[in-house]
Scaffold this motif. Structure first.
Motif, PDB file in Angstrom:
ATOM      1  N   GLU A  67       0.804  -1.217   0.000  1.00  0.00           N
ATOM      2  CA  GLU A  67       0.000   0.000   0.000  1.00  0.00           C
ATOM      3  C   GLU A  67       0.841   1.274   0.000  1.00  0.00           C
ATOM      4  O   GLU A  67       0.405   2.299  -0.501  1.00  0.00           O
ATOM      5  N   TYR A  68       2.021   1.216   0.576  1.00  0.00           N
ATOM      6  CA  TYR A  68       2.816   2.427   0.764  1.00  0.00           C
ATOM      7  C   TYR A  68       3.885   2.644  -0.297  1.00  0.00           C
ATOM      8  O   TYR A  68       4.744   3.503  -0.142  1.00  0.00           O
ATOM      9  N   SER A  69       3.835   1.891  -1.396  1.00  0.00           N
ATOM     10  CA  SER A  69       4.739   2.148  -2.522  1.00  0.00           C
ATOM     11  C   SER A  69       3.989   1.967  -3.830  1.00  0.00           C
ATOM     12  O   SER A  69       3.371   0.923  -4.054  1.00  0.00           O
ATOM     13  N   PRO A  70       4.077   2.952  -4.724  1.00  0.00           N
ATOM     14  CA  PRO A  70       3.460   2.783  -6.036  1.00  0.00           C
ATOM     15  C   PRO A  70       4.309   1.898  -6.949  1.00  0.00           C
ATOM     16  O   PRO A  70       3.845   1.465  -7.999  1.00  0.00           O
ATOM     17  N   TRP A  71       5.539   1.626  -6.539  1.00  0.00           N
ATOM     18  CA  TRP A  71       6.454   0.839  -7.357  1.00  0.00           C
ATOM     19  C   TRP A  71       6.749  -0.490  -6.682  1.00  0.00           C
ATOM     20  O   TRP A  71       6.785  -0.592  -5.463  1.00  0.00           O
ATOM     21  N   LYS A  72       7.012  -1.490  -7.491  1.00  0.00           N
ATOM     22  CA  LYS A  72       7.374  -2.794  -6.965  1.00  0.00           C
ATOM     23  C   LYS A  72       8.859  -2.817  -6.616  1.00  0.00           C
ATOM     24  O   LYS A  72       9.669  -2.204  -7.284  1.00  0.00           O
ATOM     25  N   CYS A  73       9.167  -3.523  -5.562  1.00  0.00           N
ATOM     26  CA  CYS A  73      10.559  -3.770  -5.163  1.00  0.00           C
ATOM     27  C   CYS A  73      10.834  -5.234  -5.490  1.00  0.00           C
ATOM     28  O   CYS A  73      10.312  -6.129  -4.829  1.00  0.00           O
ATOM     29  N   LEU A  74      11.625  -5.460  -6.533  1.00  0.00           N
ATOM     30  CA  LEU A  74      11.864  -6.823  -7.006  1.00  0.00           C
ATOM     31  C   LEU A  74      13.046  -7.490  -6.315  1.00  0.00           C
ATOM     32  O   LEU A  74      13.247  -8.688  -6.460  1.00  0.00           O
ATOM     33  N   ASN A  75      13.829  -6.729  -5.584  1.00  0.00           N
ATOM     34  CA  ASN A  75      15.014  -7.290  -4.913  1.00  0.00           C
ATOM     35  C   ASN A  75      14.920  -7.142  -3.397  1.00  0.00           C
ATOM     36  O   ASN A  75      15.918  -6.933  -2.729  1.00  0.00           O
ATOM     37  N   PHE A  76      13.733  -7.275  -2.856  1.00  0.00           N
ATOM     38  CA  PHE A  76      13.500  -7.046  -1.438  1.00  0.00           C
ATOM     39  C   PHE A  76      14.407  -7.913  -0.564  1.00  0.00           C
ATOM     40  O   PHE A  76      14.994  -7.435   0.401  1.00  0.00           O
ATOM     41  N   ASN A  77      14.543  -9.205  -0.890  1.00  0.00           N
ATOM     42  CA  ASN A  77      15.339 -10.095  -0.043  1.00  0.00           C
ATOM     43  C   ASN A  77      16.831  -9.789  -0.096  1.00  0.00           C
ATOM     44  O   ASN A  77      17.547 -10.088   0.855  1.00  0.00           O
ATOM     45  N   SER A  78      17.294  -9.139  -1.149  1.00  0.00           N
ATOM     46  CA  SER A  78      18.701  -8.729  -1.143  1.00  0.00           C
ATOM     47  C   SER A  78      18.892  -7.510  -0.240  1.00  0.00           C
ATOM     48  O   SER A  78      19.981  -7.285   0.279  1.00  0.00           O
ATOM     49  N   LEU A  79      17.813  -6.733  -0.037  1.00  0.00           N
ATOM     50  CA  LEU A  79      17.878  -5.568   0.838  1.00  0.00           C
ATOM     51  C   LEU A  79      17.669  -5.946   2.304  1.00  0.00           C
ATOM     52  O   LEU A  79      18.290  -5.382   3.192  1.00  0.00           O
ATOM     53  N   ILE A  80      16.766  -6.885   2.541  1.00  0.00           N
ATOM     54  CA  ILE A  80      16.483  -7.363   3.902  1.00  0.00           C
ATOM     55  C   ILE A  80      16.502  -8.897   3.863  1.00  0.00           C
ATOM     56  O   ILE A  80      15.461  -9.544   3.782  1.00  0.00           O
ATOM     57  N   PRO A  81      17.701  -9.494   3.894  1.00  0.00           N
ATOM     58  CA  PRO A  81      17.822 -10.943   3.716  1.00  0.00           C
ATOM     59  C   PRO A  81      17.238 -11.782   4.850  1.00  0.00           C
ATOM     60  O   PRO A  81      16.942 -12.962   4.651  1.00  0.00           O
ATOM     61  N   GLU A  82      17.050 -11.194   6.032  1.00  0.00           N
ATOM     62  CA  GLU A  82      16.522 -11.983   7.150  1.00  0.00           C
ATOM     63  C   GLU A  82      15.021 -12.269   7.034  1.00  0.00           C
ATOM     64  O   GLU A  82      14.479 -13.066   7.795  1.00  0.00           O
ATOM     65  N   TRP A  83      14.335 -11.632   6.103  1.00  0.00           N
ATOM     66  CA  TRP A  83      12.912 -11.896   5.903  1.00  0.00           C
ATOM     67  C   TRP A  83      12.726 -13.180   5.096  1.00  0.00           C
ATOM     68  O   TRP A  83      13.604 -13.560   4.320  1.00  0.00           O
ATOM     69  N   PRO A  84      11.574 -13.811   5.236  1.00  0.00           N
ATOM     70  CA  PRO A  84      11.298 -14.988   4.395  1.00  0.00           C
ATOM     71  C   PRO A  84      11.330 -14.591   2.915  1.00  0.00           C
ATOM     72  O   PRO A  84      11.086 -13.423   2.584  1.00  0.00           O
ATOM     73  N   PRO A  85      11.623 -15.530   2.042  1.00  0.00           N
ATOM     74  CA  PRO A  85      11.692 -15.194   0.602  1.00  0.00           C
ATOM     75  C   PRO A  85      10.395 -14.561   0.097  1.00  0.00           C
ATOM     76  O   PRO A  85       9.300 -15.061   0.335  1.00  0.00           O
ATOM     77  N   ILE A  86      10.568 -13.435  -0.596  1.00  0.00           N
ATOM     78  CA  ILE A  86       9.438 -12.688  -1.162  1.00  0.00           C
ATOM     79  C   ILE A  86       9.816 -12.324  -2.589  1.00  0.00           C
ATOM     80  O   ILE A  86      10.886 -11.758  -2.827  1.00  0.00           O
ATOM     81  N   ASP A  87       8.957 -12.658  -3.538  1.00  0.00           N
ATOM     82  CA  ASP A  87       9.253 -12.357  -4.940  1.00  0.00           C
ATOM     83  C   ASP A  87       9.244 -10.862  -5.201  1.00  0.00           C
ATOM     84  O   ASP A  87      10.150 -10.326  -5.802  1.00  0.00           O
ATOM     85  N   GLU A  88       8.188 -10.222  -4.771  1.00  0.00           N
ATOM     86  CA  GLU A  88       8.082  -8.776  -4.983  1.00  0.00           C
ATOM     87  C   GLU A  88       7.111  -8.175  -3.980  1.00  0.00           C
ATOM     88  O   GLU A  88       6.229  -8.859  -3.470  1.00  0.00           O
ATOM     89  N   LEU A  89       7.314  -6.901  -3.694  1.00  0.00           N
ATOM     90  CA  LEU A  89       6.429  -6.144  -2.818  1.00  0.00           C
ATOM     91  C   LEU A  89       6.184  -4.782  -3.451  1.00  0.00           C
ATOM     92  O   LEU A  89       6.975  -4.307  -4.261  1.00  0.00           O
ATOM     93  N   GLY A  90       5.123  -4.129  -3.020  1.00  0.00           N
ATOM     94  CA  GLY A  90       4.821  -2.794  -3.520  1.00  0.00           C
ATOM     95  C   GLY A  90       3.872  -2.836  -4.694  1.00  0.00           C
ATOM     96  O   GLY A  90       3.421  -3.886  -5.131  1.00  0.00           O
ATOM     97  N   GLY A  91       3.556  -1.642  -5.178  1.00  0.00           N
ATOM     98  CA  GLY A  91       2.753  -1.528  -6.383  1.00  0.00           C
ATOM     99  C   GLY A  91       1.329  -1.052  -6.198  1.00  0.00           C
ATOM    100  O   GLY A  91       0.663  -0.731  -7.173  1.00  0.00           O
ATOM    101  N   LEU A  92       0.836  -0.985  -4.962  1.00  0.00           N
ATOM    102  CA  LEU A  92      -0.540  -0.529  -4.735  1.00  0.00           C
ATOM    103  C   LEU A  92      -0.604   0.920  -4.253  1.00  0.00           C
ATOM    104  O   LEU A  92      -1.678   1.433  -3.971  1.00  0.00           O
ATOM    105  N   GLY A  93       0.540   1.580  -4.148  1.00  0.00           N
ATOM    106  CA  GLY A  93       0.596   2.932  -3.607  1.00  0.00           C
ATOM    107  C   GLY A  93      -0.180   3.956  -4.404  1.00  0.00           C
ATOM    108  O   GLY A  93      -0.744   4.896  -3.829  1.00  0.00           O
ATOM    109  N   ASP A  94      -0.242   3.800  -5.709  1.00  0.00           N
ATOM    110  CA  ASP A  94      -0.999   4.756  -6.512  1.00  0.00           C
ATOM    111  C   ASP A  94      -2.499   4.631  -6.220  1.00  0.00           C
ATOM    112  O   ASP A  94      -3.201   5.640  -6.101  1.00  0.00           O
ATOM    113  N   LYS A  95      -2.954   3.410  -6.051  1.00  0.00           N
ATOM    114  CA  LYS A  95      -4.366   3.183  -5.686  1.00  0.00           C
ATOM    115  C   LYS A  95      -4.660   3.791  -4.316  1.00  0.00           C
ATOM    116  O   LYS A  95      -5.684   4.447  -4.114  1.00  0.00           O
TER     117      LYS A  95
END
Length: 166
Positions: A67-95
């Protein structure tokens, strides 16, 4: 939150805050701490006699990054590796931004004694990111943006490109 001097004869500026569950009461906060905005606004009023309406918008506990980003983050796990694997986050911020400006702000202006051209938007971390986005996307709707400890890392290049072009 309505100011101490709220009445039907006066109009008031409005501050829109993200992560609403963290704004007033520590029992609702995800961290157990709150921003204590009510106390700060009361202190501001006592010093200046200027009132302010605060609209605190809760985020969905499992959709905050989306909800808080209009753009997808495709490399989330490289930024926060301690989180469970996530393909992508973000993208609903414009809505979310469109809902806030076109629905929520309209509702607040129709139901409270607001100064419709005297709005502010603020948040921290991902709330700071979406505050920047909304403030730059809708510059005629906000006098100022508060972006604290902004999660620029989430989509740095897209954010900077957007701000540059806006």
């Amino acid at each position: 939150y309505l100011p101490n001097n709220y009445n039907l004869k006066s109009r008031f500026p409005v501050l829109y805050l993200h992560d609403g569950q963290n704004i007033f009461d520590s029992t609702n906060s995800f961290s157990g701490l709150s921003w204590e905005v009510g106390l700060s606004i009361d202190k501001f009023y006592n010093q200046t006699k200027n009132g302010l309406i605060v609209v605190a918008i809760d985020n969905h506990p499992f959709q905050r990054f989306n909800e808080y980003s209009p753009w997808k983050c495709l490399n989330f796990n490289s930024l926060i590796p301690e989180w469970p694997p996530i393909d992508e986050l973000g993208g609903l911020g414009d809505k979310y931004a469109n809902w806030l400006v076109n629905d929520l702000m309209r509702y607040v202006n129709q139901n409270y004694q607001t100064k419709p051209k005297d709005n502010y938007i603020a948040g921290s971390s991902m709330g700071g990111l979406i505050s920047l986005y909304i403030g730059y996307k809708y510059p005629n709707n906000f006098k100022a943006i508060g972006a604290f400890s902004t999660a620029i890392w989430f989509s740095k290049n897209k954010l900077f490109d957007f701000i540059t072009n806006a």
